[in-house]
Design a protein around this motif. Structure first.
Motif, PDB file in Angstrom:
ATOM      1  N   GLN A 183     -15.328  -5.121   5.421  1.00 11.48           N
ATOM      2  CA  GLN A 183     -15.135  -5.837   6.370  1.00 11.48           C
ATOM      3  C   GLN A 183     -15.211  -7.322   5.340  1.00 11.48           C
ATOM      4  OE1 GLN A 183     -15.961  -6.372  10.534  1.00 11.48           O
ATOM      5  NE2 GLN A 183     -16.620  -4.066  10.668  1.00 11.48           N
ATOM      6  N   LYS A 184     -16.309  -7.306   5.328  1.00 10.84           N
ATOM      7  CA  LYS A 184     -16.239  -8.963   4.496  1.00 10.84           C
ATOM      8  C   LYS A 184     -15.310  -8.903   3.221  1.00 10.84           C
ATOM      9  CE  LYS A 184     -20.337 -11.324   1.942  1.00 10.84           C
ATOM     10  NZ  LYS A 184     -21.336 -11.411   0.984  1.00 10.84           N
ATOM     11  N   ALA A 185     -15.195  -8.297   2.202  1.00 11.72           N
ATOM     12  CA  ALA A 185     -14.396  -7.869   1.423  1.00 11.72           C
ATOM     13  C   ALA A 185     -12.858  -7.921   1.784  1.00 11.72           C
ATOM     14  CB  ALA A 185     -14.759  -6.907   0.405  1.00 11.72           C
ATOM     15  N   ALA A 186     -12.264  -7.796   3.260  1.00 15.44           N
ATOM     16  CA  ALA A 186     -10.891  -8.092   3.652  1.00 15.44           C
ATOM     17  C   ALA A 186     -11.125  -9.163   4.199  1.00 15.44           C
ATOM     18  CB  ALA A 186     -10.695  -6.536   4.558  1.00 15.44           C
ATOM     19  N   ASN A 187     -11.916  -9.553   5.252  1.00 15.32           N
ATOM     20  CA  ASN A 187     -11.835 -11.253   5.261  1.00 15.32           C
ATOM     21  C   ASN A 187     -11.517 -11.665   4.556  1.00 15.32           C
ATOM     22  OD1 ASN A 187     -12.027  -9.428   7.557  1.00 15.32           O
ATOM     23  ND2 ASN A 187     -14.484 -10.180   7.840  1.00 15.32           N
ATOM     24  N   ALA A 188     -12.356 -12.047   3.309  1.00 12.91           N
ATOM     25  CA  ALA A 188     -12.273 -13.076   2.237  1.00 12.91           C
ATOM     26  C   ALA A 188     -10.126 -12.548   2.107  1.00 12.91           C
ATOM     27  CB  ALA A 188     -13.092 -12.917   1.357  1.00 12.91           C
ATOM     28  N   ALA A 189     -10.059 -11.168   1.825  1.00 16.09           N
ATOM     29  CA  ALA A 189      -8.908 -11.222   0.981  1.00 16.09           C
ATOM     30  C   ALA A 189      -7.964 -11.737   1.624  1.00 16.09           C
ATOM     31  CB  ALA A 189      -8.434  -9.508   0.875  1.00 16.09           C
ATOM     32  N   VAL A 190      -8.599 -10.974   3.008  1.00 14.44           N
ATOM     33  CA  VAL A 190      -6.196 -11.640   3.570  1.00 14.44           C
ATOM     34  C   VAL A 190      -7.153 -13.029   4.511  1.00 14.44           C
ATOM     35  CG1 VAL A 190      -6.407  -9.368   4.384  1.00 14.44           C
ATOM     36  CG2 VAL A 190      -7.798 -11.031   6.336  1.00 14.44           C
ATOM     37  N   ILE A 243     -11.395  -1.044   0.891  1.00 16.60           N
ATOM     38  CA  ILE A 243     -10.080  -0.797   0.801  1.00 16.60           C
ATOM     39  C   ILE A 243      -9.894  -2.120   1.335  1.00 16.60           C
ATOM     40  CG2 ILE A 243     -11.215  -1.161   4.151  1.00 16.60           C
ATOM     41  CD1 ILE A 243     -12.886   1.910   3.236  1.00 16.60           C
ATOM     42  N   ALA A 244     -11.052  -2.882   1.114  1.00 13.79           N
ATOM     43  CA  ALA A 244      -9.931  -4.678   1.683  1.00 13.79           C
ATOM     44  C   ALA A 244      -8.576  -4.363   0.785  1.00 13.79           C
ATOM     45  CB  ALA A 244     -11.295  -5.336   0.510  1.00 13.79           C
ATOM     46  N   TRP A 245      -8.642  -3.903  -0.609  1.00 15.61           N
ATOM     47  CA  TRP A 245      -7.128  -3.914  -1.193  1.00 15.61           C
ATOM     48  C   TRP A 245      -6.222  -2.995  -0.612  1.00 15.61           C
ATOM     49  CZ3 TRP A 245      -5.832  -5.796  -5.665  1.00 15.61           C
ATOM     50  CH2 TRP A 245      -4.430  -6.250  -6.340  1.00 15.61           C
ATOM     51  N   LEU A 246      -6.297  -2.307   0.024  1.00 16.55           N
ATOM     52  CA  LEU A 246      -5.504  -1.821   1.098  1.00 16.55           C
ATOM     53  C   LEU A 246      -5.215  -2.238   2.015  1.00 16.55           C
ATOM     54  CD1 LEU A 246      -7.157   1.853   1.512  1.00 16.55           C
ATOM     55  CD2 LEU A 246      -5.220   1.297   0.408  1.00 16.55           C
ATOM     56  N   ILE A 247      -6.133  -2.978   2.776  1.00 14.49           N
ATOM     57  CA  ILE A 247      -5.928  -3.822   3.799  1.00 14.49           C
ATOM     58  C   ILE A 247      -4.596  -5.005   3.548  1.00 14.49           C
ATOM     59  CG2 ILE A 247      -6.710  -5.449   5.720  1.00 14.49           C
ATOM     60  CD1 ILE A 247      -9.012  -3.745   5.721  1.00 14.49           C
ATOM     61  N   ALA A 248      -5.739  -5.580   2.536  1.00 13.25           N
ATOM     62  CA  ALA A 248      -4.544  -7.000   1.994  1.00 13.25           C
ATOM     63  C   ALA A 248      -3.298  -6.397   1.159  1.00 13.25           C
ATOM     64  CB  ALA A 248      -5.200  -7.563   0.250  1.00 13.25           C
ATOM     65  N   CYS A 249      -3.005  -5.254   0.670  1.00 16.14           N
ATOM     66  CA  CYS A 249      -2.023  -4.394   0.191  1.00 16.14           C
ATOM     67  C   CYS A 249      -0.516  -4.776   1.549  1.00 16.14           C
ATOM     68  CB  CYS A 249      -1.458  -3.803  -0.502  1.00 16.14           C
ATOM     69  SG  CYS A 249      -2.098  -4.435  -1.924  1.00 16.14           S
ATOM     70  N   ALA A 289       0.974  -1.130   0.121  1.00 20.24           N
ATOM     71  CA  ALA A 289      -0.289   0.248  -0.465  1.00 20.24           C
ATOM     72  C   ALA A 289       0.734   1.574   0.097  1.00 20.24           C
ATOM     73  CB  ALA A 289      -0.777   0.443   1.253  1.00 20.24           C
ATOM     74  N   THR A 290       0.573   2.147  -0.984  1.00 15.31           N
ATOM     75  CA  THR A 290       1.153   3.057  -1.238  1.00 15.31           C
ATOM     76  C   THR A 290       0.767   4.519  -0.894  1.00 15.31           C
ATOM     77  OG1 THR A 290       0.846   2.909  -3.148  1.00 15.31           O
ATOM     78  CG2 THR A 290       2.503   1.891  -2.735  1.00 15.31           C
ATOM     79  N   GLN A 291       1.316   5.351  -0.778  1.00 18.78           N
ATOM     80  CA  GLN A 291       0.963   6.884  -0.509  1.00 18.78           C
ATOM     81  C   GLN A 291       1.172   7.663  -1.750  1.00 18.78           C
ATOM     82  OE1 GLN A 291       0.186   9.101   3.022  1.00 18.78           O
ATOM     83  NE2 GLN A 291      -0.207   6.496   3.311  1.00 18.78           N
ATOM     84  N   HIS A 292      -0.189   7.141  -2.220  1.00 18.04           N
ATOM     85  CA  HIS A 292      -0.629   7.272  -3.950  1.00 18.04           C
ATOM     86  C   HIS A 292      -0.895   8.791  -4.311  1.00 18.04           C
ATOM     87  CE1 HIS A 292      -4.722   7.406  -3.056  1.00 18.04           C
ATOM     88  NE2 HIS A 292      -4.485   6.549  -1.759  1.00 18.04           N
ATOM     89  N   ARG A 293      -1.057   9.556  -5.155  1.00 16.41           N
ATOM     90  CA  ARG A 293      -1.639  10.621  -4.904  1.00 16.41           C
ATOM     91  C   ARG A 293      -3.055  11.161  -5.362  1.00 16.41           C
ATOM     92  NH1 ARG A 293      -3.144  12.275 -11.036  1.00 16.41           N
ATOM     93  NH2 ARG A 293      -2.541  10.559 -12.206  1.00 16.41           N
ATOM     94  N   PRO A 294      -3.655  12.183  -5.048  1.00 18.82           N
ATOM     95  CA  PRO A 294      -4.657  12.086  -4.539  1.00 18.82           C
ATOM     96  C   PRO A 294      -6.429  11.018  -5.496  1.00 18.82           C
ATOM     97  CG  PRO A 294      -4.348  13.924  -4.758  1.00 18.82           C
ATOM     98  CD  PRO A 294      -2.930  13.379  -4.151  1.00 18.82           C
ATOM     99  N   LEU A 295      -7.070  10.515  -5.403  1.00 22.85           N
ATOM    100  CA  LEU A 295      -7.604  10.102  -6.137  1.00 22.85           C
ATOM    101  C   LEU A 295      -9.221  10.161  -5.673  1.00 22.85           C
ATOM    102  CD1 LEU A 295      -8.692   7.372  -8.402  1.00 22.85           C
ATOM    103  CD2 LEU A 295      -8.544   6.102  -5.861  1.00 22.85           C
ATOM    104  N   LEU A 296      -9.841  11.115  -7.202  1.00 23.66           N
ATOM    105  CA  LEU A 296     -11.237  11.779  -7.149  1.00 23.66           C
ATOM    106  C   LEU A 296     -12.054   9.952  -7.952  1.00 23.66           C
ATOM    107  CD1 LEU A 296     -13.566  13.070  -7.131  1.00 23.66           C
ATOM    108  CD2 LEU A 296     -12.510  14.413  -8.855  1.00 23.66           C
ATOM    109  N   ILE A 297     -13.045   9.530  -7.596  1.00 20.83           N
ATOM    110  CA  ILE A 297     -13.467   8.355  -7.846  1.00 20.83           C
ATOM    111  C   ILE A 297     -15.362   9.445  -8.429  1.00 20.83           C
ATOM    112  CG2 ILE A 297     -14.545   6.593  -8.276  1.00 20.83           C
ATOM    113  CD1 ILE A 297     -12.532   5.740  -6.283  1.00 20.83           C
TER     114      ILE A 297
END
Length: 673
Positions: free
Chosen positions: A86-93, A55-61, A31-39
């Protein structure tokens, strides 16, 4: 965590743009300190799922859950985001329990941090969070104690004073600039006494160890500017994610910038086309100027595939927004094809509109669409009154969003006041409300006693108090109650208070219904671990907490929903009917600037994009205009909304409706039930 594992869990079922938004700024396993992201996430494009997977991706990284600050605007939205993440992060880790301690609304996160660092901003340990009604009551009390203000009958009422004070702080404006706003311009002559009142109100809150909603954000800003705590919090929150960014005000954007001065590690999600809360000091400029707000340029990713509505509904909605000024350009699209165009229905007047609404609800139900999957939306609450009468006459069950809330009722507020006074003996507004229950105690006596009793050594002060003779017996019972409250565990303390209060119900109408309300309050209290947790959560977001409780007790699937467009935001139904789409209603006759007009366009767009399968917009030729500014009440001819010009009518099916068969169909439906 390998990238391959993430592809098989967190990224499955995402479309290419969602996947790009989820993974932006991340290196494989880091997980990096990326430049600001606007979705920019259009209506129905899977915004919450994208945020949860990010959020799940951040935790998994490698990000720690405690390093993530994830803010939404309502308790319902924050709860959904938290659960999905939480559900996505739990599955990812690997099915390891993941908790996000700083995921919630801006205000709930602020409460957590102020509980931790209260002494740094001058708060006591057990500070009280004032709900909006409690804040207005305290404003009223302070105003009554003010000599000059109290004598002026034309002075703004406490609710308007609270609104002005809240807007001023949320918009980060001076009082003078706030009073130049169109909605407050009639109060400009009271600038000096208002300034004195607000200063006294602020002092009253501090002396009672209380904070209102806006204080939570103001004090969070102060924490972030504290020389040591600010640095500590910026180190703690490496990743900041803000949902519904179009709804932020200047104060909230200031907090975001204090958390992330460079913008690195910041992700915001929103849709400028759904910015409809300027009356709460929200500004669409925050999202439209986001890219230029930080030293490094922001990455912008736009989500346009809609999973909610049919393609014809989206084409009509796109056509309405295509005429907007300074908006992000996007075209929502869907794989849900349909031959049914949205309906643009002309009716003679508002009475025909009401009868047509009844007929439509019954016809849809006969076609297999339950009332619970239908909604009627309108600009202001008054516009549904004729329809409500027609629905009752036809015996069609409905619920209306935007009426009196459960927690606003007198008997509930009285019970809550006892709990608040017990938790915070310095809370004079809670004390005042409890004292007003007693026989022989008027406003002046209650105010005097509240000031005398709100002191340390609470129980001893209460036992020595001198009250009117008429209240002596009741006072002894109240003192005994406070003595008992220190013994039972929660929620037994709530049950004790309700038991003490029941005799007072006889003074109110509908005592049996109110008893049921108190039972509901006790049941709700059981969901929390302590009295403080209960009071804080109810103050922060009462409607969200109580909606599920009330709906679980009713057959919600068989209730037609009537709702203002503002209250309907974030929801969806199979079939939507929009009332009174005419100039003077949408846009409102109160609009005074181009910005106001553009927000009204967005309001219509929000209403249209709530529909999944069927959308109908009703255009009355005549409407009733109430008395205003020496203009007598009258029925006047109206023009269709300027947001529905002739050039986009090809996106709709045009038709004219009458009242024919409305009554007979209602009778038939009633007989069937």
């Amino acid at each position: 965590m390998s990238n391959k594992t993430m592809n098989s869990s967190a990224l499955e079922r995402l479309n290419p743009r969602q996947r790009k938004a989820v993974t932006f700024g991340m290196k494989t396993g880091e997980a990096t300190q990326h430049r600001p992201l606007l979705i920019i996430a259009g209506a129905g494009t899977g915004k919450t799922e994208t945020m949860a997977k990010r959020i799940a991706w951040l935790i998994a990284c490698g990000a720690k859950p405690s390093e993530i600050f994830a803010a939404s605007f309502t308790k319902r939205a924050s709860k959904e985001l938290d659960e999905r993440a939480q559900k996505a992060a739990n599955a990812a880790v690997g099915n390891v329990l993941v908790r996000l301690p700083y995921a919630g609304t801006f205000h709930s996160i602020a409460v957590s941090l102020l509980n931790e660092f209260h002494d740094c901003v001058g708060l006591g340990e057990n500070f009280t969070v004032l709900g909006r009604d409690d804040a207005a009551d305290l404003m009223d009390l302070v105003q009554a104690r003010s000599g000059e203000v109290g004598k002026n009958s034309a002075f703004p009422d406490p609710h308007l004073c609270s609104e002005i004070y809240s807007y001023q702080r949320g918009a980060c404006l001076s009082l003078k600039a706030t009073l130049k706003r169109n909605r407050y311009r009639h109060c400009e002559e009271y600038a000096k006494p208002l300034a004195k009142l607000f200063a006294s109100f602020t002092e009253a809150k501090r002396s009672q160890n209380s904070v209102d909603f806006d204080d939570l954000l103001v004090l969070l800003g102060e924490l972030l500017q504290h020389p040591t705590v600010g640095r500590r919090l910026r180190r703690r929150f490496k990743y900041v994610l803000i949902d519904e960014f179009q709804d932020t005000n200047r104060l909230q954007f200031k907090i975001v910038k204090l958390l992330k001065p460079t913008g690195r590690g910041l992700t915001v999600v929103g849709d400028d086309a759904q910015a409809i809360y300027s009356f709460r000091a929200a500004t669409v400029k925050n999202i439209r100027r986001f890219s230029e707000s930080f030293p490094c340029s922001a990455k912008v990713i736009t989500l346009t595939r809609n999973y909610r509505s049919t393609e014809p509904i989206l084409q009509a909605s796109n056509a309405v927004m295509s005429l907007a000024v300074n908006a992000f350009k996007k075209e929502l699209w869907s794989k849900r094809k349909s031959d049914q165009l949205p309906l643009l229905t002309t009716v003679a007047d508002e009475q025909v509109q009401a009868d047509h609404g009844v007929r439509t609800a019954l016809e849809l139900r006969e076609q297999g669409v339950p009332f619970g999957q239908q909604a009627v939306l309108f600009r202001t609450s008054q516009q549904s009154l004729g329809l409500e009468v027609a629905l009752r006459r036809a015996k069609i069950p409905f619920q209306k969003w935007g009426g009196s809330e459960f927690l606003e009722s007198a008997h509930i507020r009285n019970v809550m006041a006892v709990l608040k006074w017990w938790q915070n003996p310095r809370d004079q507004i809670a004390a005042f409300r409890v004292l007003m229950l007693l026989d022989g105690v008027g406003k002046a006596t209650a105010d005097r006693l509240a000031q005398e009793l709100c002191k340390p050594k609470f129980q001893k002060v209460l036992s020595r108090a001198v009250v009117p003779n008429a209240a002596a017996k009741q006072w002894k019972a109240l003192v005994r109650l406070f003595g008992r409250l220190f013994k039972p565990a929660w929620p037994a303390a709530l049950e004790e208070v309700v038991r003490w209060y029941r005799p007072y119900l006889a003074r109110l109408d509908s005592a049996e219904r109110r008893k049921a309300d108190l039972d509901q309050l006790v049941a709700l209290g059981g969901a929390f671990g302590s009295c403080r947790e209960f009071l804080t959560n109810l103050a922060l977001d009462p409607p969200g907490l109580l909606a599920e409780q009330k709906l679980s007790e009713e057959n919600a699937d068989d209730l037609l929903t009537l709702s203002t467009i503002h209250s309907a935001k974030g929801c969806e139904w199979k079939c939507i009917t929009i009332l009174s789409a005419m100039d003077g209603c949408i846009p409102s006759s109160k609009c005074r600037s181009e910005d106001d007009i553009e927000e009204e366009r967005r309001l219509l767009y929000v209403a249209m994009t709530r529909a999944k399968d069927r959308l109908e917009i009703i255009l009355p030729r005549r409407n009733f205009q109430a008395f205003r500014r020496n203009v007598p009440a009258a029925t006047v001819y109206s023009k269709p909304s300027r947001f529905l010009p002739q050039e986009i009518h090809g996106r709709f099916e045009r038709r004219t409706a009458s009242t024919q068969h409305a009554v007979s169909k209602a009778s038939k439906s009633t007989a069937m039930r």
